[in-house]
Write an enzyme that holds these catalytic residues in place. Structure first.
Site, mmCIF file in Angstrom:
data_model
loop_
_atom_site.group_PDB
_atom_site.id
_atom_site.type_symbol
_atom_site.label_atom_id
_atom_site.label_comp_id
_atom_site.label_asym_id
_atom_site.label_seq_id
_atom_site.Cartn_x
_atom_site.Cartn_y
_atom_site.Cartn_z
ATOM 1 N N CYS A 137 45.686 39.814 43.788
ATOM 2 C CA CYS A 137 46.821 38.884 43.713
ATOM 3 C C CYS A 137 48.025 39.527 43.035
ATOM 4 O O CYS A 137 49.111 38.988 43.062
ATOM 5 C CB CYS A 137 46.445 37.643 42.924
ATOM 6 S SG CYS A 137 45.311 36.591 43.805
ATOM 7 N N CYS A 179 53.195 32.666 36.595
ATOM 8 C CA CYS A 179 52.707 33.473 35.468
ATOM 9 C C CYS A 179 52.242 32.553 34.333
ATOM 10 O O CYS A 179 51.241 32.843 33.666
ATOM 11 C CB CYS A 179 53.804 34.394 34.951
ATOM 12 S SG CYS A 179 54.351 35.591 36.167
ATOM 13 N N ASP A 233 48.385 39.938 39.771
ATOM 14 C CA ASP A 233 48.393 39.705 38.331
ATOM 15 C C ASP A 233 47.092 39.082 37.858
ATOM 16 O O ASP A 233 46.435 38.346 38.586
ATOM 17 C CB ASP A 233 49.609 38.918 37.833
ATOM 18 C CG ASP A 233 49.983 37.745 38.698
ATOM 19 O OD1 ASP A 233 49.120 37.248 39.428
ATOM 20 O OD2 ASP A 233 51.142 37.314 38.621
ATOM 21 N N CYS A 265 53.565 41.435 35.849
ATOM 22 C CA CYS A 265 54.972 41.707 35.638
ATOM 23 C C CYS A 265 55.389 41.289 34.230
ATOM 24 O O CYS A 265 54.572 40.814 33.442
ATOM 25 C CB CYS A 265 55.796 40.968 36.681
ATOM 26 S SG CYS A 265 55.567 39.185 36.585
#
Lengths: 276, 388
Positions: free
Chosen positions: A35, A105, A37, A61
């Site tokens: 994916c 995130c 992350d 990231c």
């Protein structure tokens, strides 16, 4: 170039609590290499059952690293029950703001926290079994996950869903299906929220007659019974059984379970049905 | 402000000082309309003619009037593909590759949605095409419009355009190549190979942004997409962007003069950079055919770390590069080029493109080789997978 707040940049450049807690009480992983992350969160409790140490390892990231770092800071000093209350919106609020494309995130932070708490409570790894039908094959998101996140975060477009959980962010073939889920959720929520319009007495009587015709009578007729509307007095509806219902030993049950239930659903929750 | 170490030249380049100098008079004193009958405009027309010759010379076009000035590489690509399809009539078969720039894939998919048949050719792990497949697909028995890039913008991999052009022409098709990344970096000569159309972009070769050109070989039918005046011999209407055309001409002349020297310089720096990174950064590997690519480009994947994080940390140290990772762009999908090459998932999200120009120095490379290993180490320490 993303516009990151100073706090995001600070947590990215100077991440707090990096690594893994030794002999952790809770250990959870969210996301995956595929994916793009992933976050492993570990924590240890002190004697007062408060989180004394929380650490993270993140592949991702700047926003993923900052969200993870922020989460560990938020966890320290909390009981597990208090920690459980932390949402992805809290992580975003802590960081000031995240670009909407990076909301996922913070969602990953919340998911890793859930996994770590599950591990603390059960001693097991949270095996993210596939629940529901996979809609987004690029990121492995199921219809149930998409529905859950749509409901929780009150999302309105497929783009919102992509920002929240990546679903639809790959080849994009599943976007129509995501839109279908969103429309269904929005429809259901609107139906819940919309109060039934206030009826005049005449409209109410008409609706009662229609409901009896359409929904009640066919059920009674299957057993050779029937009824007719005798009177309406406020919310009180008086009916008169005819046919087999007149002599039926369970007509009182029919009156409540069939007639009253149907009329309450269609006309008003306050309806009381009586027989003459 | 201290100038950054700029190693993102496949994104855009610095305008050469000689180019700026050539442009300035056309922003100040020579502002006439090249289509005017008077001498004040006529002078400007002569500057356009010179620029057309300079561009033609860079790509080896026999006749300067085979050059049409456009606003950018994307416009050239769009005009070539849609213009050729339109001029051919009927329902030609479109052929392209999975690794093209969006400026080619965009019009191809648009036409596919309109009902045209589109074949998108695969590449192998090194980013190369299988020419037997190109041959097989181009003999579809239908009229063909093929658009296949000369050099890839992300990996620098060079396709054998001479052979591909022969194959497409044998099949009776029209052949366009997007040469945006190769023009000015390596010698190309369209008169020696059967390329019908070729796109170039000014800002990739030290001219400003907002200027491009399309080479259209004599006899090639292409419908103009901007209709109106008779400019560019009726193939693209609109008063010409004279200052930038002059700049593009000058940039092409400079590229031609300096190419031999630039190639040696860039290749030397690139190879030093690449070897240094591979030697000092754990989990680093080069994407793309190592022996068959542009001298200025290297695309390197770093296992278990994510590209945007690398990029931002480099930016913090004053180093500008580019990533094909998803997180740094609006989309979430990693680079379509690296995916087409089947780069493993452990590396896919951590790719960085370093692209050099004649203006890069040994010191630039020293800086990157000093800073980058520290960054990669740091991010690997943060990653939950690095020990796997």
């Amino acid at each position: 170039m993303w516009e990151y707040t100073d706090k995001v940049t600070d947590h990215f450049k100077n991440p707090r609590n990096v690594g893994a807690v030794e002999n952790p009480d809770g250990d959870g992983l969210a996301g995956s290499l595929a994916c793009g992350d992933a976050l492993r969160l570990t924590f240890r409790l002190n004697e007062e059952k408060k989180i004394a140490e929380a650490k993270f390892q993140t592949f991702g990231c700047a926003s993923a690293i900052a969200s993870s770092s922020a989460l560990t800071e938020m966890l320290i000093g909390k009981t597990v029950e208090e920690a459980e209350e932390i949402t992805n919106a809290d992580i975003i609020a802590y960081l000031g703001e995240l670009p909407k494309q990076k909301v996922h995130c913070s969602v990953m932070g919340r998911e890793a926290l859930e996994a770590a708490i599950y591990n603390y409570r059960t001693g097991k790894k949270l095996d993210k079994h596939i629940d529901g039908e996979v809609i987004c094959h690029c990121f492995g998101a199921t219809d149930k996950e998409i529905e859950k996140i749509t409901r929780e975060q009150k999302l309105a477009t497929a783009e919102d869903v992509t920002h929240a959980c990546k679903a639809g962010g790959g080849c994009g073939q599943c976007i129509p299906e995501i839109e279908e889920i969103i429309n269904r959720v929005i429809g259901e929520e609107q139906a819940e929220e919309e109060p039934k319009p206030k009826l005049t007495q005449l409209q109410k009587i008409k609706l009662i007659e229609e409901t009896i015709d359409r929904q009640v009578r066919p059920i009674l007729r299957r057993d050779n019974g029937d009824l007719e509307l005798h009177d309406v007095d406020g919310d009180k509806v008086i009916v008169k059984f005819i046919g087999a219902c007149v002599s039926c030993p369970v007509s009182a049950v029919t009156l409540k379970d069939v007639v009253e239930t149907q009329l309450r659903e269609a006309v008003s929750q306050n309806i009381i049905v009586e027989a003459v | 402000m201290k100038q950054p170490v700029y190693i993102d030249n496949n994104a855009t380049t610095q305008i050469a000082p000689e180019v700026t100098e050539a442009i300035l008079p056309y922003l100040t004193e020579h502002w006439g309309n090249p289509s005017s009958m008077h001498n004040f405009g006529g002078q400007v027309k002569r500057a356009l003619d010179t620029a057309r010759e300079q561009v033609a010379a860079l790509i080896g076009a026999e006749h300067p009037n085979e050059i049409i000035f456009t606003s950018c590489g994307s416009e050239s690509d769009n005009m070539a593909i849609r213009g050729a399809v339109d001029a051919m009539g009927g329902h030609p078969h479109l052929i392209t590759t999975r690794v093209e720039h969006a400026a080619v894939l965009g019009p191809c998919h648009y036409l596919e949605d309109k009902g045209f048949r589109l074949t998108t050719l695969e590449v192998d792990r090194k980013g190369n095409l299988d020419l037997d497949v190109v041959r097989e697909k181009s003999m579809s028995g239908k009229k063909t419009v093929a658009s296949i890039m000369w050099a890839n913008n992300e990996t620098g991999v060079i396709f054998p355009i001479a052979e591909i052009a022969d194959i497409i022409k044998e099949g009776g098709g029209v052949f366009h190549t997007d040469a945006v990344q190769i023009a000015g970096k390596l010698p190309i000569s369209v008169k020696d190979i059967p390329v019908d159309m070729l796109s170039i972009s000014g800002h990739k070769l030290h001219a400003p942004k907002g200027i491009g050109a399309l080479y259209v070989q004599r006899g090639t039918k292409v419908t103009p997409h901007i209709m109106g005046g008779h400019q560019e011999r009726g193939r693209r209407a609109g008063t010409e962007n004279v200052p930038y055309i002059v700049g593009l001409g000058k940039a092409c002349e400079l590229a031609r003069e300096r190419m031999e020297k630039d190639v040696v310089h860039e290749r030397k720096l690139r190879d030093r950079l690449e070897e240094g990174i591979l030697a000092t950064c754990k989990g680093a590997q080069v994407n793309g055919d190592p022996s068959n690519r542009l001298p200025n480009t290297t695309n390197i994947s770093f296992e278990y770390v994510e590209g945007e994080a690398i990029l931002l940390m480099m930016d913090d140290q004053g180093i500008c590069a580019s990533t094909g990772s998803a997180c740094a762009s609006g989309s979430l999908e990693p680079s379509h080029v690296l995916r087409a090459m089947d780069v493993p998932r452990s590396s896919l999200h951590g790719s960085i493109r370093f692209s050099l120009s004649r203006y890069n120095t040994e010191e630039d490379i020293d800086t990157v080789l000093e800073k980058l290993p520290v960054i990669i180490n740091r991010l690997r320490e943060l990653s939950p997978f690095a020990d796997d």
